[in-house]
Design an enzyme around this catalytic site. Sequence first.
Site, PDB file in Angstrom:
ATOM      1  N   ARG A  71       0.831  -1.205   0.000  1.00  0.00           N
ATOM      2  CA  ARG A  71       0.000   0.000   0.000  1.00  0.00           C
ATOM      3  C   ARG A  71       0.871   1.262   0.000  1.00  0.00           C
ATOM      4  O   ARG A  71       0.547   2.261  -0.652  1.00  0.00           O
ATOM      5  CB  ARG A  71      -0.913  -0.010   1.232  1.00  0.00           C
ATOM      6  CG  ARG A  71      -1.952   1.107   1.227  1.00  0.00           C
ATOM      7  CD  ARG A  71      -2.924   0.973   2.368  1.00  0.00           C
ATOM      8  NE  ARG A  71      -3.900   2.058   2.356  1.00  0.00           N
ATOM      9  CZ  ARG A  71      -4.326   2.704   3.432  1.00  0.00           C
ATOM     10  NH1 ARG A  71      -3.876   2.362   4.626  1.00  0.00           N
ATOM     11  NH2 ARG A  71      -5.207   3.671   3.333  1.00  0.00           N
ATOM     12  N   HIS A  75       0.665   4.564  -2.635  1.00  0.00           N
ATOM     13  CA  HIS A  75       0.375   5.926  -2.171  1.00  0.00           C
ATOM     14  C   HIS A  75       1.550   6.863  -2.406  1.00  0.00           C
ATOM     15  O   HIS A  75       1.366   8.075  -2.572  1.00  0.00           O
ATOM     16  CB  HIS A  75      -0.016   5.910  -0.691  1.00  0.00           C
ATOM     17  CG  HIS A  75      -1.442   5.523  -0.471  1.00  0.00           C
ATOM     18  ND1 HIS A  75      -2.356   6.340   0.159  1.00  0.00           N
ATOM     19  CD2 HIS A  75      -2.118   4.397  -0.803  1.00  0.00           C
ATOM     20  CE1 HIS A  75      -3.540   5.737   0.205  1.00  0.00           C
ATOM     21  NE2 HIS A  75      -3.410   4.552  -0.370  1.00  0.00           N
ATOM     22  N   ASN A 100      -3.789   9.121   4.298  1.00  0.00           N
ATOM     23  CA  ASN A 100      -2.472   8.529   4.518  1.00  0.00           C
ATOM     24  C   ASN A 100      -2.160   8.247   5.986  1.00  0.00           C
ATOM     25  O   ASN A 100      -1.101   7.694   6.292  1.00  0.00           O
ATOM     26  CB  ASN A 100      -1.378   9.446   3.945  1.00  0.00           C
ATOM     27  CG  ASN A 100      -1.278   9.356   2.438  1.00  0.00           C
ATOM     28  OD1 ASN A 100      -1.625   8.337   1.842  1.00  0.00           O
ATOM     29  ND2 ASN A 100      -0.806  10.422   1.809  1.00  0.00           N
ATOM     30  N   HIS A 198      -4.843  -6.221  -3.615  1.00  0.00           N
ATOM     31  CA  HIS A 198      -5.779  -6.447  -2.515  1.00  0.00           C
ATOM     32  C   HIS A 198      -5.878  -7.916  -2.124  1.00  0.00           C
ATOM     33  O   HIS A 198      -6.669  -8.269  -1.248  1.00  0.00           O
ATOM     34  CB  HIS A 198      -7.170  -5.922  -2.890  1.00  0.00           C
ATOM     35  CG  HIS A 198      -7.266  -4.431  -2.929  1.00  0.00           C
ATOM     36  ND1 HIS A 198      -8.283  -3.760  -3.574  1.00  0.00           N
ATOM     37  CD2 HIS A 198      -6.459  -3.480  -2.405  1.00  0.00           C
ATOM     38  CE1 HIS A 198      -8.101  -2.459  -3.452  1.00  0.00           C
ATOM     39  NE2 HIS A 198      -6.996  -2.259  -2.749  1.00  0.00           N
TER      40      HIS A 198
END
Length: 333
Positions: A71, A75, A100, A198
């Site tokens: 992840r 980001h 975040n 995911h």
Amino acid sequence: MTITSNIYVMPLTSSNHINVALNLVYFTVTLCCSLFFNFYAASCPTAELIVRNSVSSSSSSDPSIPGKLLRLVFHDCFVEGCDASLMLLGNNTEQSDPANRSIGGFSVIESAKRVLEFLCPGTVSCADIIALAARDAVALTGGPMIQIPTGRRDGMVSVASNVRPNILDTSFTMDQMINRFSNKGLSLFDLVILSGAHTIGTAHCSSFRDRFQQDSKGKLTLIDKSLDSSYANELMKECPLSASPSVLVNNDPETSMVFDNQYYRNLVINKGLFQSDSALLSDNRTRRLVEDLAKDQQFFFQSWGQSFLKLTTIGVKTGDEGEIRSFCASTNA
């Protein structure tokens, strides 16, 4: 200067992705800027091993680490490019944005950085460590080990207001997701493949709460009919209205710690956790690809290598751009 990498590409327009995977089109992709495979071979030959060991040791004590690292790279790369801007601390930096605040894995990056600064001071960027750590997180949990180029430099700008216009939200429609990916030079094919991240990791209840509503008796009820009802009931038990904001559920209810194609198998039986997951099955532009990925894990792994390579070269800084930070949480200035 540019480098080229010979990789396999599966066209999204094929009517049979499984057969296409057996007859791959071989061609050359030009990677941007001055990234090279084995960039640190002379300057810091143990760099990649040190990162890998940091990921492995951290994951041994905290199994959630691989999902957090995956992840983290998304980001970071979607805002300012893959330049570790997300690592910078301070007022109004990217970490300040609510989207975040739940990002983890920073300690793994810092741990690797400390060792690298001791052995090879001022040589290995935090941006490269993030990309390598995410790559290793996938391999550690059963996914493919792929080679990625290095040579990224660290950015010096991190602004909270840049976060929301660039990252994806779990409630996004297909068109919204396509728009964000397209802006980063990523295709519809990349969107479906990279959503496979995911298959590991966890999510806060708030990230999929929009699929439910509170009824007149104060209980949650399912309003998103694209979600399997039995799975929805499980989620409501795990995430009641009284649940603490810190409660987490697995992205993949079946093999949550294994990087595999179970994510796509979940989708075809309407067990995608997020609305943005379910959109991949309900949209005619992506449904067939999802179904093919659910049937063929090797196809997913081959495709992952291609799309992950593109993800980790978004907006990279090289040459005279940026810097090599001494500490990932602050610039050298």
